[in-house]
Design a protein around this motif. Structure first.
Motif, short mmCIF file in Angstrom:
data_model
loop_
_atom_site.label_atom_id
_atom_site.label_comp_id
_atom_site.label_asym_id
_atom_site.label_seq_id
_atom_site.Cartn_x
_atom_site.Cartn_y
_atom_site.Cartn_z
N ALA D 158 0.83 -1.24 -0.01
CA ALA D 158 0.04 -0.03 -0.16
C ALA D 158 1.09 1.52 -0.12
N VAL D 159 2.01 1.06 0.46
CA VAL D 159 2.92 2.31 0.73
C VAL D 159 3.13 2.74 -0.95
N PHE D 160 3.22 2.02 -1.68
CA PHE D 160 3.56 2.42 -2.93
C PHE D 160 2.31 2.95 -4.01
N TRP D 161 1.25 3.37 -3.24
CA TRP D 161 0.02 4.00 -4.16
C TRP D 161 0.34 4.99 -5.00
N ASP D 162 1.24 5.91 -4.55
CA ASP D 162 1.68 6.97 -5.63
C ASP D 162 2.82 6.80 -6.47
N ASP D 163 3.09 5.33 -6.68
CA ASP D 163 4.20 4.93 -7.48
C ASP D 163 3.57 3.81 -8.54
N GLU D 164 2.92 4.18 -9.40
CA GLU D 164 2.00 3.13 -10.23
C GLU D 164 2.99 2.16 -10.69
N GLU D 165 3.98 2.16 -11.14
CA GLU D 165 4.92 1.00 -11.63
C GLU D 165 5.29 0.08 -10.49
N ARG D 166 5.65 0.71 -9.35
CA ARG D 166 6.17 -0.29 -8.39
C ARG D 166 4.88 -1.03 -7.63
N TYR D 167 3.63 -0.07 -7.42
CA TYR D 167 2.56 -0.57 -7.09
C TYR D 167 1.97 -1.62 -7.69
N LEU D 168 2.05 -1.85 -9.23
CA LEU D 168 1.50 -2.82 -10.26
C LEU D 168 2.53 -3.93 -9.99
N ALA D 169 3.80 -3.72 -9.84
CA ALA D 169 4.77 -4.80 -9.94
C ALA D 169 4.76 -5.81 -8.46
N GLY D 170 3.95 -5.54 -7.69
CA GLY D 170 3.97 -5.88 -6.33
C GLY D 170 3.57 -7.38 -6.35
N PRO D 171 3.77 -7.92 -4.86
CA PRO D 171 3.65 -9.20 -5.03
C PRO D 171 2.28 -9.67 -4.85
N GLY D 172 2.10 -11.00 -4.68
CA GLY D 172 0.72 -11.40 -4.62
C GLY D 172 0.53 -12.79 -4.43
N MET D 173 -0.65 -13.39 -4.38
CA MET D 173 -0.87 -14.81 -4.15
C MET D 173 -1.06 -15.69 -5.21
N ASP D 174 -0.73 -16.97 -4.72
CA ASP D 174 -0.84 -18.35 -5.76
C ASP D 174 -1.92 -19.01 -5.51
N ALA D 175 -2.38 -20.02 -6.57
CA ALA D 175 -3.45 -20.83 -6.34
C ALA D 175 -3.78 -21.44 -5.08
N SER D 176 -2.70 -21.75 -4.53
CA SER D 176 -2.96 -22.59 -3.23
C SER D 176 -3.26 -21.54 -2.06
N ALA D 177 -2.91 -20.45 -2.02
CA ALA D 177 -3.37 -19.25 -0.93
C ALA D 177 -4.93 -19.26 -1.33
N ALA D 178 -5.23 -19.19 -2.63
CA ALA D 178 -6.75 -18.85 -2.92
C ALA D 178 -7.50 -20.20 -2.17
N ARG D 179 -7.08 -21.32 -2.61
CA ARG D 179 -7.61 -22.56 -2.10
C ARG D 179 -7.56 -22.72 -0.58
N TRP D 180 -6.67 -22.39 0.03
CA TRP D 180 -6.43 -22.38 1.52
C TRP D 180 -7.62 -21.43 1.98
N MET D 181 -8.05 -20.09 1.53
CA MET D 181 -8.84 -19.22 1.80
C MET D 181 -10.32 -19.94 1.84
N ALA D 182 -10.68 -20.17 0.44
CA ALA D 182 -11.84 -20.86 0.24
C ALA D 182 -12.13 -21.91 1.11
N ASP D 183 -11.20 -22.90 1.33
CA ASP D 183 -11.42 -24.08 2.17
C ASP D 183 -11.85 -23.63 3.72
N ARG D 184 -11.39 -22.64 4.02
CA ARG D 184 -11.65 -22.10 5.53
C ARG D 184 -13.15 -21.35 5.42
N GLY D 185 -13.78 -21.19 4.27
CA GLY D 185 -15.26 -20.78 4.31
C GLY D 185 -15.42 -19.31 4.59
N VAL D 186 -14.29 -18.50 3.97
CA VAL D 186 -14.23 -17.08 4.30
C VAL D 186 -15.26 -16.53 3.28
#
Lengths: 266, 266, 266, 266
Positions: D158-186
């Protein structure tokens, strides 16, 4: 008329979201979005084989190749002809000097190729085109600028249409060039840069940037056509032509996108 | 050219938020909003007497006087020339048959005044104009429709521009009229109603509404110009003229607002 | 918190292009257009089974259920707190009193059901709600309006959401009602009509229409929430609740669409 | 409720035309334009001291802090629950799974601060957050993700909100993380990056980019909230809170801008 026509030059640059846009007009910029897709309506058993597609256009009227109407600029909050801004301006545009007051332009045109005069393909950023430049151009080309005509100035900037930074940095005219045009009684002027005037040039006498805009639109009633594509016309060696420009009657707007044509008769 | 010009007829209806709009194009309709007001920038001590005003245009490309490009209509999800919609359609428009592919139109024009033929000011809603009507019109007026020309049909509907309900209900053409035009090799047709075709008329053979749109745009490659203002031209008695129409190069769009001119040479 | 929650009332009306819109905000109204369709991107061999769809929203910030920020109204060209309009207004919005300055509202709420007090489902157009009405309502309901709370007034107008003419004609408050609210130190007020104030009512003392807007926003710093859906909450008999309202931080805007919630704890 | 509230954390990033926008949503981007200026209406002798100002908002619904509705993603042209896209998609949005079907979210929330777990302020571009990371986070923080909750993942982007290039390049989740969340019923997940998923990461099994979007929205019916501001919440050390998120009922839209709140009770 057609039989006499030798060639029609299309002076409009293509409009896409990637085209260069003046910083003042980046909001809202230019968008074309297609929301009605053909498949949405395709139910052949019920409604036959025909489907339609259509979209929405969201753009500033000063994007792409366009003409400025007289409401676009004010001199001490007064529009051309002594019209006080406060009396004619509203959230929906202007009740005087809107672009709908610009008649269809069908007039003699002349191309002043300043880049060619300088012996270059394109004038450099920072090059300021003056009345003397225009005068020399006329001599070199053996043409004059007559009353009631449209005078187009070629700076060689159009080739940078795909390079926004370079395009916006391009050369332009100073106050003397604007006065020179107005003194000759032109109906409109045009150029192949973003805003006619040399960017960033503050006129010492008038105390403002974009002095040409002040002189031409707010004081002398001369329209300005911006972002023209002039290279094909210049290459043809045709400096005299009929200029056709049909601003849309966007009632109250300060300008309109246009697709001007230079028609050369045989 | 100008010396030979007797009169220029402006065939565009004025554009305001009150103008009639086809139900399919009510979203997003037509808006012009002026967000840059002159006072916003007026700081004479710092930046001199000059200020600018500008706005934003939000509209469907099929609002007001406009021309339809070939991507606007499909026949079994195929555009003119056998182009599959799925290969060329996107959220940003079409990569084939976008309005930028429509060349500047400078062509001989002819006005077929069907209302005058019927001896009325305006044809009634429900009146369907057929090939026979167009044929009769040619005889009565002593004109023909040649290949490469633009043929405009006057229904007398333009006078209702301020009355949306009546304007939209206006008369229109059937499939035979569209075929008649295409068979003569016209470049484009136009009329003074919302959508060329008779509203609500389902062609029994084609099984669709707006049969003219299917025939002209999707099958025969003929452009359609809609919402023309034809009364002044008709009153002049000039049925032959040069038609100038310059669609904006809105890359990928299915049409463009236009301000067509009928130029009558002396 | 959830365990203590008995019920959440959604106070937002649905947003569609058919919803009633105040004449002043008809341009640009409300449009949602879906330009990115799922099929556009579907190439399973190359990019797998996943596709996305998305659109564009074009709307005035004062459409649908929304909150007015303090920049929305001025008193002799001065915003609340003595801020001169000319110092903070621009083509992109306001540098003071934009809606981003409205904090998330999580406050005690009270519903004053004036329609129920009058013994009707819906107050009639022309009915002007005064301070006396609000006072009576408090007595009848056995509630008070405390400092720091949000007070919502039910007129019974929400049921006409699908009937623009009737909805816009609906009842509203006068200046005394606005002052009554401000004197009690509320953070915000809200109602189930288009614009809080009784339409067309000119305050004799202030010499203006929409006196409540002047008093609440421009003078007393009280936000106004408009177009609320209050019937479900009223039917529940719950007059006291927690009011949650989260205006979007549209920097510089004069308001924001909102989906307020009334949360009743068990 | 208010008496029990210790602090309200505003999780929305400010919206301006300079904010980072995903390339797919650059058209039409984000614009707020003020066309109604206070001076336009100021005629004190006639209409008193009161004036109004208002503007127009033009934006994709997936700009700024926003929630994705289930119509936003499809799996082989099928929406969550086996709904065929062709039956519910139109130029105006979706008749099933539009954002108006997302109920007001008032639910227990948990913050999984993966950046803190890694011992950094911000995860680097390229860092892919997996189910193992989320599991570790829970252990390190002594929290769990329960059914019916909203789980927010902090990447420190979030700290890169004023730096579009860096913000868009930022990290993120993979499929396992998504499944892990869905499996917990969020009910929903959220993160402080542009699009939850690790940019540019193609899932080998699913054969697509943005695997989390496919799994969560199209398959498991879990909403995604994007572009959250999570640093203040993280700094407070509060990992458990009530999450309030009120998507606007933009009927048929694929998402909505939101201003989520994390409410910590005393």
């Amino acid at each position: 008329m057609k039989s006499a026509v030798e060639h029609i030059f299309d002076l409009e640059q293509p409009r896409t979201e990637r085209m260069p846009i003046h910083p003042a007009h980046k909001q809202a910029g230019y968008s074309y979005l297609l929301h009605r897709h053909h498949e949405d309506e395709y139910r052949p058993e019920e409604t036959g084989p025909r489907t339609g597609a259509a979209g929405v256009l969201i753009c500033g009227e000063h994007t792409g190749t366009h003409i400025d109407a007289l409401s676009h600029q004010a001199d001490a909050l007064t529009l051309c002809g002594g019209v006080p801004v406060g009396e004619v301006q509203s959230s929906r545009g202007f009740t005087r000097h809107g672009v709908e007051e610009v008649p269809p332009i069908v007039a003699p045109g002349v191309l002043l190729d300043v880049a060619a005069k300088d012996g270059v393909e394109s004038l450099e950023p920072g090059r300021v085109v003056t009345a003397d430049d225009l005068e020399e151009c006329c001599r070199a080309q053996g043409v004059g600028v007559e009353a009631g005509s449209v005078a187009l100035v070629r700076l060689g900037n159009a080739v940078f249409w795909d390079d926004e930074e370079r395009y916006l940095a391009g050369p332009g005219m100073d106050a003397s060039a604007a006065r020179w045009m107005a003194d000759r009684g032109v109906v409109a002027v045009g150029a192949d840069n973003m805003a006619w005037d040399a960017p960033g040039l503050k006129d010492p006498e008038l105390g403002c940037l974009m002095a040409g805009h002040l002189i031409l639109l707010a004081r002398r009633g001369v329209y300005i056509i911006e972002n023209l594509a002039l290279d094909e016309l210049a290459s043809s060696g045709q400096h005299r032509f009929d200029l056709i420009c049909t601003p849309l009657k966007l009632v109250g707007a300060t300008g309109s996108p246009v697709r001007p044509l230079a028609v050369v008769s045989g």
